[in-house]
Design a protein around this motif. Sequence first.
Motif, PDB file in Angstrom:
ATOM      1  N   GLU A 136      -8.852  -3.831  -4.137  1.00  0.00           N
ATOM      2  CA  GLU A 136      -9.008  -5.647  -4.375  1.00  0.00           C
ATOM      3  C   GLU A 136     -10.422  -5.532  -4.621  1.00  0.00           C
ATOM      4  OE1 GLU A 136      -7.776  -8.109  -1.288  1.00  0.00           O
ATOM      5  OE2 GLU A 136      -8.751  -5.952  -0.293  1.00  0.00           O
ATOM      6  N   ARG A 137     -11.239  -5.183  -4.683  1.00  0.00           N
ATOM      7  CA  ARG A 137     -13.218  -5.560  -4.482  1.00  0.00           C
ATOM      8  C   ARG A 137     -13.655  -4.472  -5.700  1.00  0.00           C
ATOM      9  NH1 ARG A 137     -13.208  -3.622   1.446  1.00  0.00           N
ATOM     10  NH2 ARG A 137     -12.210  -5.638   2.487  1.00  0.00           N
ATOM     11  N   ASN A 152       0.493  -1.049   0.212  1.00  0.00           N
ATOM     12  CA  ASN A 152       0.447  -0.244   0.062  1.00  0.00           C
ATOM     13  C   ASN A 152       0.954   1.350  -0.042  1.00  0.00           C
ATOM     14  OD1 ASN A 152      -2.128   2.222   0.350  1.00  0.00           O
ATOM     15  ND2 ASN A 152      -1.891   1.630   2.779  1.00  0.00           N
ATOM     16  N   SER A 211     -15.097   2.603   3.153  1.00  0.00           N
ATOM     17  CA  SER A 211     -14.867   2.456   4.970  1.00  0.00           C
ATOM     18  C   SER A 211     -15.415   3.181   5.508  1.00  0.00           C
ATOM     19  CB  SER A 211     -13.495   1.273   4.954  1.00  0.00           C
ATOM     20  OG  SER A 211     -13.964   0.603   6.209  1.00  0.00           O
ATOM     21  N   GLU A 242      -7.815  -1.211  -0.533  1.00  0.00           N
ATOM     22  CA  GLU A 242      -9.098  -1.881  -0.422  1.00  0.00           C
ATOM     23  C   GLU A 242      -9.932  -1.984  -1.353  1.00  0.00           C
ATOM     24  OE1 GLU A 242      -9.244  -2.757   4.220  1.00  0.00           O
ATOM     25  OE2 GLU A 242     -10.189  -1.368   3.262  1.00  0.00           O
TER      26      GLU A 242
END
Length: 296
Positions: A128-129, A12, A188, A125
């Motif tokens: 990734e999704r 990251n 998030s 994240e």
Amino acid sequence: MRLYFYRGKSPNFGDELNHYLLPKVFPGLFNDDPSAMMLGIGSVLFDHHPAGVVKVVFGSGYGGYTAPPVLDETWDIFCVRGDFTARTLGLDPSYSVGDSGILIYDYRNPTRTKQHKFSFIPHWESLERGCWKEACRLANVHFIDPTAPVPEVLHAIEASEVVLTEAMHGAIVADALRVPWVPILPFSKAHHVKWNDWASALDVDLRPRPIRASSVQEQLVRWGRSGRRLDGVTGLRRRFLQTLDRRMTERAAESLAMLTNVTPSLSSDESIERAVGRLNERACAILKKYAPHIQR
């Protein structure tokens, strides 16, 4: 002392910036000595660091991922990321200096040729999704991979006229490199407090913008559910989800394109120079205490 930073299953940019930047700030300081550790860039003020190890804090933040650490004589705090971290740890407001990643300011290249009108950096994240590379292509926005090597990401940021970023260190670094940026609200909610913490040290009026999810998995995360439930889906359900993903990617691209019309943010020259000066003062104090033979 050892340089500590978070490293998950994927590299990251914000975390890896530690390894790239802090050895430049503290030349010759880091080794494998287990008796002391530096906590630098990132929300790394956890409650579970080794009890007997000296913890030197330089621009770190508290992210709320664990209980706040209980400060004792093993914690040697020189400065923290922002007002929220200082309040949470019961520190005097003078410790609120800024994220240590701001010191990339000292290594910027003001003559870098601009190659991209707009660039987008998703949170790792979300990368990734989601389907952000495709969304960027559809929106005619340059895609910056937050898991790419640090020099590559730095070059791409400096080569951009405006950076749209869901990654907090995309904003921190863009600001330090004096590239205007548009903050995008992370999917998030666990990451929201960190942005305001950093912005407070630079007197930035933070106004993050929402953006549409680029995939079903991202939307599930927004709803507080795990995207993993899609693993193993086959047949008609899989084809339906693939069709839905394509539509969501198109809508995310439309949302991203709309954000190119937003007036970007940038801290004042006075604020960034103040933060850089204070961080460099604290860096010199660390070297004087822990490595007086090292000149900076």
